[in-house]
Design a protein around this motif. Structure first.
Motif, PDB file in Angstrom:
ATOM      1  N   TYR A 137      31.257  50.986  54.088  1.00  0.00           N
ATOM      2  CA  TYR A 137      30.902  50.212  52.908  1.00  0.00           C
ATOM      3  C   TYR A 137      31.425  48.823  53.200  1.00  0.00           C
ATOM      4  O   TYR A 137      32.613  48.643  53.461  1.00  0.00           O
ATOM      5  N   ALA A 138      30.553  47.817  53.221  1.00  0.00           N
ATOM      6  CA  ALA A 138      30.943  46.496  53.723  1.00  0.00           C
ATOM      7  C   ALA A 138      30.233  45.373  52.970  1.00  0.00           C
ATOM      8  O   ALA A 138      29.346  44.711  53.508  1.00  0.00           O
ATOM      9  N   PRO A 139      30.598  45.124  51.716  1.00  0.00           N
ATOM     10  CA  PRO A 139      29.948  44.045  50.965  1.00  0.00           C
ATOM     11  C   PRO A 139      30.090  42.689  51.659  1.00  0.00           C
ATOM     12  O   PRO A 139      31.126  42.393  52.260  1.00  0.00           O
ATOM     13  N   PHE A 140      29.036  41.885  51.557  1.00  0.00           N
ATOM     14  CA  PHE A 140      29.026  40.540  52.142  1.00  0.00           C
ATOM     15  C   PHE A 140      28.747  39.546  51.023  1.00  0.00           C
ATOM     16  O   PHE A 140      27.862  39.764  50.199  1.00  0.00           O
ATOM     17  N   TYR A 141      29.515  38.453  50.997  1.00  0.00           N
ATOM     18  CA  TYR A 141      29.457  37.464  49.928  1.00  0.00           C
ATOM     19  C   TYR A 141      29.145  36.081  50.484  1.00  0.00           C
ATOM     20  O   TYR A 141      29.634  35.705  51.555  1.00  0.00           O
ATOM     21  N   LEU A 142      28.388  35.314  49.733  1.00  0.00           N
ATOM     22  CA  LEU A 142      28.228  33.876  49.944  1.00  0.00           C
ATOM     23  C   LEU A 142      28.686  33.221  48.644  1.00  0.00           C
ATOM     24  O   LEU A 142      28.085  33.446  47.586  1.00  0.00           O
ATOM     25  N   TRP A 143      29.772  32.457  48.720  1.00  0.00           N
ATOM     26  CA  TRP A 143      30.373  31.843  47.538  1.00  0.00           C
ATOM     27  C   TRP A 143      30.002  30.369  47.452  1.00  0.00           C
ATOM     28  O   TRP A 143      30.012  29.659  48.457  1.00  0.00           O
ATOM     29  N   VAL A 165      40.221  41.010  54.476  1.00  0.00           N
ATOM     30  CA  VAL A 165      39.050  40.258  54.015  1.00  0.00           C
ATOM     31  C   VAL A 165      38.801  39.122  54.999  1.00  0.00           C
ATOM     32  O   VAL A 165      39.629  38.230  55.154  1.00  0.00           O
ATOM     33  N   ARG A 166      37.664  39.168  55.666  1.00  0.00           N
ATOM     34  CA  ARG A 166      37.278  38.114  56.605  1.00  0.00           C
ATOM     35  C   ARG A 166      36.617  36.974  55.841  1.00  0.00           C
ATOM     36  O   ARG A 166      35.857  37.222  54.900  1.00  0.00           O
ATOM     37  N   GLN A 167      36.897  35.743  56.261  1.00  0.00           N
ATOM     38  CA  GLN A 167      36.289  34.574  55.620  1.00  0.00           C
ATOM     39  C   GLN A 167      35.809  33.609  56.686  1.00  0.00           C
ATOM     40  O   GLN A 167      36.449  33.425  57.716  1.00  0.00           O
ATOM     41  N   TRP A 168      34.651  33.014  56.394  1.00  0.00           N
ATOM     42  CA  TRP A 168      34.047  32.037  57.293  1.00  0.00           C
ATOM     43  C   TRP A 168      33.625  30.812  56.481  1.00  0.00           C
ATOM     44  O   TRP A 168      33.214  30.927  55.327  1.00  0.00           O
ATOM     45  N   THR A 169      33.678  29.658  57.095  1.00  0.00           N
ATOM     46  CA  THR A 169      33.193  28.423  56.484  1.00  0.00           C
ATOM     47  C   THR A 169      31.692  28.309  56.749  1.00  0.00           C
ATOM     48  O   THR A 169      31.241  28.475  57.888  1.00  0.00           O
ATOM     49  N   GLY A 170      30.942  28.027  55.695  1.00  0.00           N
ATOM     50  CA  GLY A 170      29.491  27.972  55.810  1.00  0.00           C
ATOM     51  C   GLY A 170      28.999  26.852  56.698  1.00  0.00           C
ATOM     52  O   GLY A 170      29.506  25.737  56.654  1.00  0.00           O
ATOM     53  N   LEU A 171      27.988  27.157  57.507  1.00  0.00           N
ATOM     54  CA  LEU A 171      27.312  26.167  58.348  1.00  0.00           C
ATOM     55  C   LEU A 171      25.877  25.932  57.897  1.00  0.00           C
ATOM     56  O   LEU A 171      25.377  24.820  58.016  1.00  0.00           O
ATOM     57  N   ASP A 204      26.823  40.380  38.534  1.00  0.00           N
ATOM     58  CA  ASP A 204      25.508  39.756  38.392  1.00  0.00           C
ATOM     59  C   ASP A 204      25.560  38.391  37.723  1.00  0.00           C
ATOM     60  O   ASP A 204      24.596  37.622  37.820  1.00  0.00           O
ATOM     61  N   ASP A 205      26.663  38.075  37.054  1.00  0.00           N
ATOM     62  CA  ASP A 205      26.801  36.744  36.436  1.00  0.00           C
ATOM     63  C   ASP A 205      28.161  36.118  36.751  1.00  0.00           C
ATOM     64  O   ASP A 205      28.658  35.297  35.990  1.00  0.00           O
ATOM     65  N   TRP A 206      28.755  36.459  37.887  1.00  0.00           N
ATOM     66  CA  TRP A 206      30.081  35.974  38.268  1.00  0.00           C
ATOM     67  C   TRP A 206      30.034  34.480  38.602  1.00  0.00           C
ATOM     68  O   TRP A 206      29.270  34.049  39.469  1.00  0.00           O
ATOM     69  N   GLN A 207      30.851  33.727  37.928  1.00  0.00           N
ATOM     70  CA  GLN A 207      30.915  32.277  38.127  1.00  0.00           C
ATOM     71  C   GLN A 207      31.355  31.937  39.554  1.00  0.00           C
ATOM     72  O   GLN A 207      32.361  32.447  40.030  1.00  0.00           O
ATOM     73  N   GLY A 208      30.599  31.106  40.236  1.00  0.00           N
ATOM     74  CA  GLY A 208      30.950  30.661  41.584  1.00  0.00           C
ATOM     75  C   GLY A 208      30.387  31.512  42.702  1.00  0.00           C
ATOM     76  O   GLY A 208      30.502  31.154  43.874  1.00  0.00           O
ATOM     77  N   LEU A 209      29.776  32.658  42.354  1.00  0.00           N
ATOM     78  CA  LEU A 209      29.193  33.534  43.364  1.00  0.00           C
ATOM     79  C   LEU A 209      27.740  33.146  43.607  1.00  0.00           C
ATOM     80  O   LEU A 209      26.954  33.054  42.674  1.00  0.00           O
ATOM     81  N   GLY A 210      27.410  32.914  44.875  1.00  0.00           N
ATOM     82  CA  GLY A 210      26.020  32.698  45.241  1.00  0.00           C
ATOM     83  C   GLY A 210      25.310  34.031  45.359  1.00  0.00           C
ATOM     84  O   GLY A 210      24.363  34.318  44.634  1.00  0.00           O
ATOM     85  N   VAL A 211      25.805  34.875  46.295  1.00  0.00           N
ATOM     86  CA  VAL A 211      25.196  36.175  46.570  1.00  0.00           C
ATOM     87  C   VAL A 211      26.281  37.170  46.953  1.00  0.00           C
ATOM     88  O   VAL A 211      27.179  36.842  47.730  1.00  0.00           O
TER      89      VAL A 211
END
Length: 194
Positions: A56-62, A89-95, A31-38
């Motif tokens: 179980y499939a957490p999704f992150y926006l960093w 761990v799959r990673q995508w570049t934000g658009l 809930d207060d992780w540095q650099g984590l958006g969502v």
């Protein structure tokens, strides 16, 4: 912005109460992780909302790669790997990232849609169309947020959206949101290509 997801596919007879208890126990740690958006803690249950599998499939926006790397190579991801085995761990570049019309509401459901980028596609048009789709999703009833990203190693786009209700106006895999950590949500770059 960087998007990230891993999926833990659960056996057909798996008690999803175990996942729910785990999220209730440790979800607040980011809930207060540095650099984590969502981070959306996501669950699909076999036979619920049309899901063919339990996952179980957490999704992150960093917001930062430093925050992402601290998570992946620090304690939280190691603990998950120790308990469930290390997932890919799959990673995508934000658009694009857009706050939804229901941005102030709790996120109860999520939709994720992955799609291949067709051979011969004009890359600038793919990015523009993905960003426009994120904007359209964000304007639909009940949308909390919407994002679009691309994996150029596989040439695949991903659309991710959070919803305040279980009947989202979006195509893709429907997940229940068990918890939402959003310490840097306000710092996520709004609009296209930022």
């Amino acid at each position: 912005m960087h998007a990230m997801q891993y999926e833990l596919t659960l056996p057909a007879d798996y008690d999803t109460g175990i996942v729910r208890a785990r999220v209730a126990r440790v979800g607040h740690l980011l809930d207060d992780w540095q650099g984590l958006g969502v981070k959306a803690y996501l669950l699909r249950e076999r036979g619920v909302h049309g899901s063919p599998v339990g996952q179980y499939a957490p999704f992150y926006l960093w917001n930062t790669t430093e925050g992402m790397n601290a998570f992946l190579f620090g304690g939280p991801f190691q603990a998950l790997s120790d308990d469930f085995g290390r997932p890919a761990v799959r990673q995508w570049t934000g658009l694009a990232y857009e706050e939804g019309v229901a941005a102030g509401s709790p996120a109860l459901f999520a939709v994720r849609r992955r799609a291949p980028v067709p051979d011969g596609a004009v890359h600038a048009e793919v990015a523009r169309e993905a960003a426009e789709e994120a904007g359209r999703l964000a304007r639909r009833d009940g949308a909390v947020l919407a994002a679009a990203a691309v994996d150029t190693s596989r040439w695949e786009t991903v659309h991710f959206s959070l919803w305040e209700h279980g009947t989202p106006e979006a195509d893709g895999d429907l997940f229940q949101v068990l918890h939402l950590s959003a310490p840097g949500r306000s710092a996520l770059p709004g609009g296209r290509g930022r």
